[in-house]
Design a protein around this motif. Sequence first.
Motif, short mmCIF file in Angstrom:
data_model
loop_
_atom_site.label_atom_id
_atom_site.label_comp_id
_atom_site.label_asym_id
_atom_site.label_seq_id
_atom_site.Cartn_x
_atom_site.Cartn_y
_atom_site.Cartn_z
N HIS A 94 -5.94 6.56 0.01
CA HIS A 94 -4.78 7.45 0.09
C HIS A 94 -4.11 7.76 -1.25
CE1 HIS A 94 -5.02 7.43 4.41
NE2 HIS A 94 -5.16 6.11 4.37
N ALA A 95 -4.57 7.15 -2.34
CA ALA A 95 -3.91 7.40 -3.64
C ALA A 95 -3.93 8.89 -3.95
CB ALA A 95 -4.61 6.63 -4.75
N ARG A 96 -2.90 9.35 -4.64
CA ARG A 96 -2.82 10.79 -4.91
C ARG A 96 -3.17 11.10 -6.35
NH1 ARG A 96 2.19 10.34 -1.79
NH2 ARG A 96 1.54 10.39 0.38
N SER A 97 -3.65 10.09 -7.08
CA SER A 97 -4.10 10.31 -8.46
C SER A 97 -5.33 9.41 -8.67
CB SER A 97 -2.97 9.95 -9.44
OG SER A 97 -2.40 8.71 -9.10
N SER A 109 1.83 6.64 -6.77
CA SER A 109 0.66 7.31 -7.34
C SER A 109 0.85 8.83 -7.42
CB SER A 109 -0.60 6.99 -6.51
OG SER A 109 -0.60 7.72 -5.30
N THR A 110 1.80 9.35 -6.65
CA THR A 110 2.00 10.80 -6.61
C THR A 110 2.25 11.39 -7.99
OG1 THR A 110 3.05 10.41 -4.51
CG2 THR A 110 3.30 12.61 -5.42
N SER A 138 -6.99 -5.51 1.56
CA SER A 138 -6.49 -4.44 2.42
C SER A 138 -5.61 -3.45 1.66
CB SER A 138 -5.70 -5.04 3.59
OG SER A 138 -4.58 -5.73 3.10
N VAL A 139 -4.86 -3.94 0.68
CA VAL A 139 -4.01 -3.02 -0.10
C VAL A 139 -4.89 -2.11 -0.94
CG1 VAL A 139 -2.27 -2.85 -1.92
CG2 VAL A 139 -2.04 -4.60 -0.14
N SER A 140 -5.85 -2.71 -1.66
CA SER A 140 -6.75 -1.92 -2.51
C SER A 140 -7.50 -0.90 -1.65
CB SER A 140 -7.76 -2.82 -3.21
OG SER A 140 -7.16 -4.02 -3.60
N ALA A 162 0.84 -1.21 0.00
CA ALA A 162 0.00 0.00 0.00
C ALA A 162 0.87 1.26 0.00
CB ALA A 162 -0.94 0.00 1.20
N ARG A 163 1.91 1.24 0.85
CA ARG A 163 2.80 2.40 0.94
C ARG A 163 3.51 2.63 -0.41
NH1 ARG A 163 4.20 5.35 5.13
NH2 ARG A 163 3.20 3.93 6.57
N ALA A 164 3.98 1.54 -1.00
CA ALA A 164 4.70 1.66 -2.28
C ALA A 164 3.77 2.23 -3.36
CB ALA A 164 5.22 0.29 -2.71
#
Length: 298
Positions: A281-284, A250-251, A273-275, A243-245
């Motif tokens: 939190h995705a930035r795009s 996504s930035t 959980s990752v999705s 998720a963090r990666a």
Amino acid sequence: MTDRSGAPVVVGVDGSPTALDAVRVAAREAAARHRPLRVVHAFIWPLYAASHGPVPAAPPDAGLRQEAEKLVREAVDEARKVSAELAVTGHVVDGAAAPVLVRESRDGALLVLGHRGLGGFADLLVGSVAVHLSARADCPVLVVRGEPRADGPVVVGVDGSALSDEAIGFAFAEAAQRGTSLVAVHAWRYPRPAGPGDIVPLVYDAEELAAEEERVLAESLAGWTERYPEVPVRHRLVAATPARALVEESTNAQLTVVGAHGRGAFRGLLLGSVSHAVLHHARSPLAIVRHRRGGDAS
Ligand SMILES: Nc1ncnc2c1ncn2[C@@H]1O[C@H](COP(=O)(O)OP(=O)(O)OP(=O)(O)O)[C@@H](O)[C@H]1O
Ligand SMILES: [Mg+2]
């Protein structure tokens, strides 16, 4: 099996500026896929308690329906600004947003939503309709954040699962259509148990493990790179939680793509959980891909 060969791109609108961002993205998607665009607003009559006596055939709506029709018209006009040739239709559908859009997704090629809507909780990262559909839609869901952007790669999360394979296919098609590159992210951290009751070794060779994870990534991409030779691909093997990666990647992306769930233990989960974390939190803009109940349609 539903035949979705002529299936539309569907966009949900609620009169919010974010939904209009979604309309512009949906219009581009529909134009690029040579599909019609269906603009849908789910409209629910004001509710009356049954104890108030006989329920009128149609409750007085104080012009609410006209408002609903107006916001759909405005959204249709916005879509036409993106592409004049696009076949666009607008629909006010009676019902609550979540069930109406789930129904729409059964005949849709893609469902596009804003990450937020008109809801009042300012600190929410993603609204309830977007969360519900990300878990339950019967077609891929594209959750839009902000204005569509034309720069940056398409990012896809790879975990070697069957659904991540569908996500890779979706991501390649998007990268090809947008004329951009693809970043394939595979995150790993510790040795994983291969199955229930499996014992993880206490001592392991980190280099060997990294080579094994690189193999997962390369094998997952192999067939797709042959199918889309024009799409430049970068492998990103990251020592971090997935998720963090993915949120990190996504930035700079114009689109991030994940499967609705991966190869985790809880296969009954509608959203892994990752999705789930990336959705919040995705930035795009984020596309969530799942197996279709009614057969293939893309
Ligand atoms: N009534 C509706 N009809 C069609 N689409 C809708 C409707 N409500 C929301 N949507 C779609 O879902 C997106 C996200 O809105 P959502 O309702 O999830 O967020 P919110 O209003 O900020 O939060 P909440 O409603 O949970 O308080 C919107 O941008 C829009 O695309
Ligand atoms: Mg809402």
